[in-house]
Design a protein around this motif. Sequence first.
Motif, short mmCIF file in Angstrom:
data_model
loop_
_atom_site.label_atom_id
_atom_site.label_comp_id
_atom_site.label_asym_id
_atom_site.label_seq_id
_atom_site.Cartn_x
_atom_site.Cartn_y
_atom_site.Cartn_z
N GLY A 284 33.51 23.46 -30.60
CA GLY A 284 32.09 23.47 -30.88
C GLY A 284 31.52 24.76 -30.33
N VAL A 285 30.85 25.53 -31.17
CA VAL A 285 30.30 26.81 -30.74
C VAL A 285 28.81 26.82 -31.03
CG1 VAL A 285 30.43 29.32 -30.98
CG2 VAL A 285 32.48 27.94 -31.34
N GLY A 286 28.04 27.22 -30.04
CA GLY A 286 26.61 27.39 -30.24
C GLY A 286 26.24 28.85 -29.97
N ALA A 287 25.33 29.40 -30.79
CA ALA A 287 24.98 30.81 -30.64
C ALA A 287 23.53 31.03 -31.06
CB ALA A 287 25.90 31.68 -31.49
N THR A 288 23.02 32.19 -30.66
CA THR A 288 21.73 32.62 -31.19
C THR A 288 21.97 33.27 -32.55
OG1 THR A 288 21.89 34.85 -30.29
CG2 THR A 288 20.98 33.16 -28.83
N ARG A 289 20.90 33.53 -33.28
CA ARG A 289 21.07 34.18 -34.59
C ARG A 289 21.59 35.60 -34.45
NH1 ARG A 289 16.61 31.09 -35.53
NH2 ARG A 289 17.07 29.36 -36.94
N ASP A 290 21.45 36.17 -33.24
CA ASP A 290 22.00 37.50 -32.99
C ASP A 290 23.46 37.46 -32.58
OD1 ASP A 290 19.59 38.66 -33.52
OD2 ASP A 290 18.91 38.56 -31.42
N GLY A 291 24.02 36.26 -32.56
CA GLY A 291 25.45 36.16 -32.24
C GLY A 291 25.76 36.07 -30.76
N GLU A 362 34.60 32.69 -37.90
CA GLU A 362 33.75 31.85 -38.74
C GLU A 362 32.28 32.10 -38.40
OE1 GLU A 362 34.89 27.87 -39.70
OE2 GLU A 362 36.85 28.07 -38.73
N LEU A 363 32.01 32.21 -37.10
CA LEU A 363 30.64 32.44 -36.66
C LEU A 363 30.15 33.80 -37.15
CD1 LEU A 363 28.31 31.31 -34.87
CD2 LEU A 363 29.30 32.64 -32.98
N ALA A 364 31.01 34.81 -37.02
CA ALA A 364 30.62 36.16 -37.46
C ALA A 364 30.31 36.15 -38.95
CB ALA A 364 31.75 37.15 -37.16
N HIS A 365 31.14 35.45 -39.72
CA HIS A 365 30.93 35.38 -41.16
C HIS A 365 29.61 34.67 -41.47
CE1 HIS A 365 31.89 35.16 -45.38
NE2 HIS A 365 31.74 33.85 -45.37
N GLN A 366 29.37 33.59 -40.76
CA GLN A 366 28.15 32.80 -40.96
C GLN A 366 26.90 33.62 -40.64
OE1 GLN A 366 28.71 28.99 -39.05
NE2 GLN A 366 26.53 28.57 -38.97
N LEU A 367 26.99 34.43 -39.58
CA LEU A 367 25.83 35.20 -39.13
C LEU A 367 25.76 36.58 -39.78
CD1 LEU A 367 25.95 34.35 -35.30
CD2 LEU A 367 24.36 33.45 -37.02
N ARG A 368 26.77 36.94 -40.56
CA ARG A 368 26.86 38.27 -41.17
C ARG A 368 26.82 39.36 -40.11
NH1 ARG A 368 26.96 38.60 -46.36
NH2 ARG A 368 26.71 36.71 -47.60
N ILE A 369 27.58 39.12 -39.09
CA ILE A 369 27.76 40.13 -38.03
C ILE A 369 29.22 40.56 -38.08
CG2 ILE A 369 27.76 40.52 -35.52
CD1 ILE A 369 25.60 38.38 -35.29
N ASP A 370 29.47 41.84 -37.90
CA ASP A 370 30.85 42.31 -37.89
C ASP A 370 31.63 41.60 -36.78
OD1 ASP A 370 32.82 44.66 -38.75
OD2 ASP A 370 32.92 44.42 -36.56
N PRO A 371 32.86 41.15 -37.06
CA PRO A 371 33.62 40.40 -36.05
C PRO A 371 33.85 41.17 -34.75
CG PRO A 371 34.62 40.10 -38.21
CD PRO A 371 33.54 41.13 -38.37
N VAL A 372 34.03 42.49 -34.85
CA VAL A 372 34.20 43.28 -33.61
C VAL A 372 32.88 43.31 -32.85
CG1 VAL A 372 34.76 45.54 -32.66
CG2 VAL A 372 36.03 44.67 -34.64
N GLU A 373 31.80 43.53 -33.58
CA GLU A 373 30.48 43.60 -32.96
C GLU A 373 30.13 42.27 -32.27
OE1 GLU A 373 28.44 45.90 -32.29
OE2 GLU A 373 26.77 44.63 -31.61
N LEU A 374 30.48 41.16 -32.92
CA LEU A 374 30.20 39.86 -32.32
C LEU A 374 30.90 39.73 -30.96
CD1 LEU A 374 29.00 36.89 -32.97
CD2 LEU A 374 31.41 36.31 -33.25
N ARG A 375 32.13 40.18 -30.92
CA ARG A 375 32.89 40.08 -29.66
C ARG A 375 32.31 41.02 -28.60
NH1 ARG A 375 35.86 38.32 -33.84
NH2 ARG A 375 37.42 36.72 -33.45
N LEU A 376 31.90 42.20 -29.02
CA LEU A 376 31.31 43.13 -28.06
C LEU A 376 30.02 42.55 -27.47
CD1 LEU A 376 31.84 46.54 -29.92
CD2 LEU A 376 32.76 45.92 -27.66
N ARG A 377 29.26 41.86 -28.28
CA ARG A 377 28.00 41.28 -27.79
C ARG A 377 28.24 40.20 -26.75
NH1 ARG A 377 24.32 40.75 -33.33
NH2 ARG A 377 24.52 42.95 -33.87
N ASN A 378 29.44 39.64 -26.74
CA ASN A 378 29.74 38.54 -25.81
C ASN A 378 30.79 38.92 -24.78
OD1 ASN A 378 28.12 36.14 -26.87
ND2 ASN A 378 29.08 36.95 -28.73
#
Lengths: 735, 179
Positions: A284-291, A362-378
């Motif tokens: 289960g993953v919860g996130a903001t719209r900014d990823g 899956e989250l990156a795809h859902q939010l339309r954020i690049d998968p690398v960028e999503l990981r960098l943000r977290n």
Amino acid sequence: MSTVESRTRIGAGVNRVDGPRKVTGTAPYPMDFSVPGQAYGALVQSTVAAGRIVRMHTEAAEAAPGVITVLTHENAPKVGTGPTTVLGAAPPPPLRNDRILHHGQHIAFVVADTPEQATAAARLVRADYEATEPLLDLQDPRAEQLVDPWGMDTSRGDAAAALKSAEVTLQATYTTADNTNNPLGLFATLAAWEGDALTVHDTSQWPSMVRTTLAMVFGIPESSVRVLVPYVGGGFGAGLRVWPHVILTAMAARMIKRPVKLVLTRPQMFTSIGHRPSGVQWLGVGATRDGELVALDHRSLSSLSMEDNDYEPFTWASSFAYRCPDVITQDRQARLNIAVPTSMRAPAEAQGNFALESALDELAHQLRIDPVELRLRNHADVDPRNGLPWSGKALRECYEVGAQRFGWSDRNPEPRSMRDGNWLVGYGMASALFPYFAQPCAAQATVRRDGSALVRSAAADIGTGTYTVMAQLAAEELGLPLDQVRFDLGDSDMPHSMMAGGSGLTGALGNAVHDACRRLLRQFAELAHDDADSPLRGFPPDDMECTDGRIHPTGRPDLGEPYADILARHGLTELTANGNSTPPVPTELGMSLSGAYGAKFVEVRVDADLGLIRVARVVSAIDGGRILNEKTARSQIIGGTVGGIGMTLLEDTATDPRTGRIANGTFADYLVAVNSDIPDLDVVFVGEPDRGTATGTKGVGEVGLVGIAAAIANAVHHATGKRIRDLPITLDALL
Amino acid sequence: MTRVTNASRRDTDDLPAVIERVVTLTVNGRPHTLRLDTRVTLLDALRDRLGLTGTKKGCDQGACGACTVHLDGRRVLACLTLAAQAEGRDVTTIEGVSGTDGHPHPVQQAFMEHDGFQCGFCTPGQIMSAMALMAEGRTGSDEEIREFMSGNLCRCGAYPNIVAAIREAAARGGHDARL
């Protein structure tokens, strides 16, 4: 707090010192040893998965040509049990009673004059069973479940509440198959007794533990047991335990007063020496719209045999892989009538990372954020469990360098958007980590009158390059050319070593070698300190270093003299020092031990009509801390990658759901990656020596495998638009 | 010559008699005369009777390639070849491929340079296959090398390095190469 001393970050990629023996076939593996008068063993295994033996029929086998004895639970002597280790309780000894706990359990051991006679006679042994219905389904409600078997479940914040209030949520279930370690070398044991003293050649990743175990099992002092393992034909975890067949072989040798040799068959390798357990994981993953991750709920259930332990905390690393305030991780194991599972390359991480890194994609795809960028943000800049700084973490650099080498920026984020003729092209990536692991370890260093050095420890080199990198390290510490240093291992009479496992040996043994060499240097310096004829006279022994075989005050190579001169003046043939290492303690360091990190980038090609999946290329950017030998370290990463490709696309130990029999227990049926499955693999090492220990290594045996499954699955999604959450990914899932 | 031992058993249906045969094997140019149980494979004869343990047993079922040897110059799986089948033919094993001067064969050297192995267990079989590959003319491209080396499993995963080693050895003159 330890500090990193000045040294090269990436050591020379010299050829393996054991290479000449390996390419000429003269490296002796356990199955290659023989002693005069040896008899041969053959195993008989149960053909039901649960119940009890009513009667054993051994008469025909006993009467067969060349047969010396047939051991069953009715005539086998009672023996003790080995120690509990970090991997859990020792596997129970063989032939204890009439109970059958899994298909393929050893129920008899036939010993004969030749291997052909033993094998033929083993086929004549029959058993009458009172069979019961086996528990074989991981989610069978009747199966006993172990809750938090390792005491490693974690919880911080309130993940349930955070999930409920998150702007974006994702729930998904992932499954991973049983895999079988399947090292190429068939496991072999040759046991010979002289009175109450036992010598064993055995396929093991932990000779010191084989010694301890056999001493406990047979009630003899450890000093009476010698275990020899100069070469191991691979292990991948299968050699970390002392298995029942090892005890059986030694037991039989003691009974018939002759050496006994046993070589497992390939089908027996599926039931006798462990396997990677299957599992199901709920994310289960919860996130903001900014990823930004706000909640993570990661739970697992994996398969376990009826009486054994297996260390598989699938979800644990999710508690520190990313910065996230509210996290819960929980692992359970279900007891089934299956052969004992055990660590297989990247235990727990191979499975847990697949679920976590798939979910993030899956989250990156859902939010339309690049998968690398999503990981960098977290990115977890500090250890999110305790706020401590990491002892070394270059994960950001892994992303940056890996993405650049791969050409990640060419990726059109839209699934099914990239094509080459009939091939659907997909790019996928994943992060990887393998947690720091070490156990106490010892080494001994000697410099001899001819100026050469011999360094020793009872470690095993399972192909990782221990012979080579420890010789390199000792050569550096002692200021000697590599050809003047020999590193010996694989003999339990040498100083105690930890297992060759968990990516821990290079660090722990390296620190012990470092300690032994430093102590040896000090001994030389102390001898010279009061020696009127030495240029070192009066210099503080603590402030010495070595260059070109000469010991000298730090920074003053002009004042040095060779080891041999000091030994000669004092009438000594050699000087020896012992060294030790113990795992560093984060609270004392003020740092969290970070372990190895990596970023994996994969291109897959999927046939648009047939669903055939090919891995076209892989870039692995690895932070392994200090790399002792670039060539052997790279081999570790490509080897892990190959294992990861097998796990993702091919490997699946199939158990008959009615009988519990493994249905594909041969190399013809259980698919592992072959040469034509593997493209060129690009590996780049980034980062700095780890600050947590003296030698600065992190270990690279597992991190090469971690992340490959998710990166491939994510690339398959990118290529086809289909999200596959079950391993292995086979073409039928894409049609 | 055939000899039957232990012919009188009380349960002859279940107890096949041991049949032995005298076999002369020419291995690495040297003849060896052995009395063998007819069930003995070429692999076990090499390893257990002649002490040539460089040839490895990885599956005993013809599926892994670790036991690859040359029979009259062609690669075969010694585990699927009965020793008796090798009578009168030239067997070459990993022990027979180094130069007479003791220098490694160019393929062996290339495997060391490219780290074409890790645990080393599959390596003798890989090298025997690699040498045969050159004689077979199957080293024209990396793809061809990969395909025709796919009968030799390497669980450590050294495949890219194996391909690199064969590529280099082949580029330097095939099976006659001297690096």
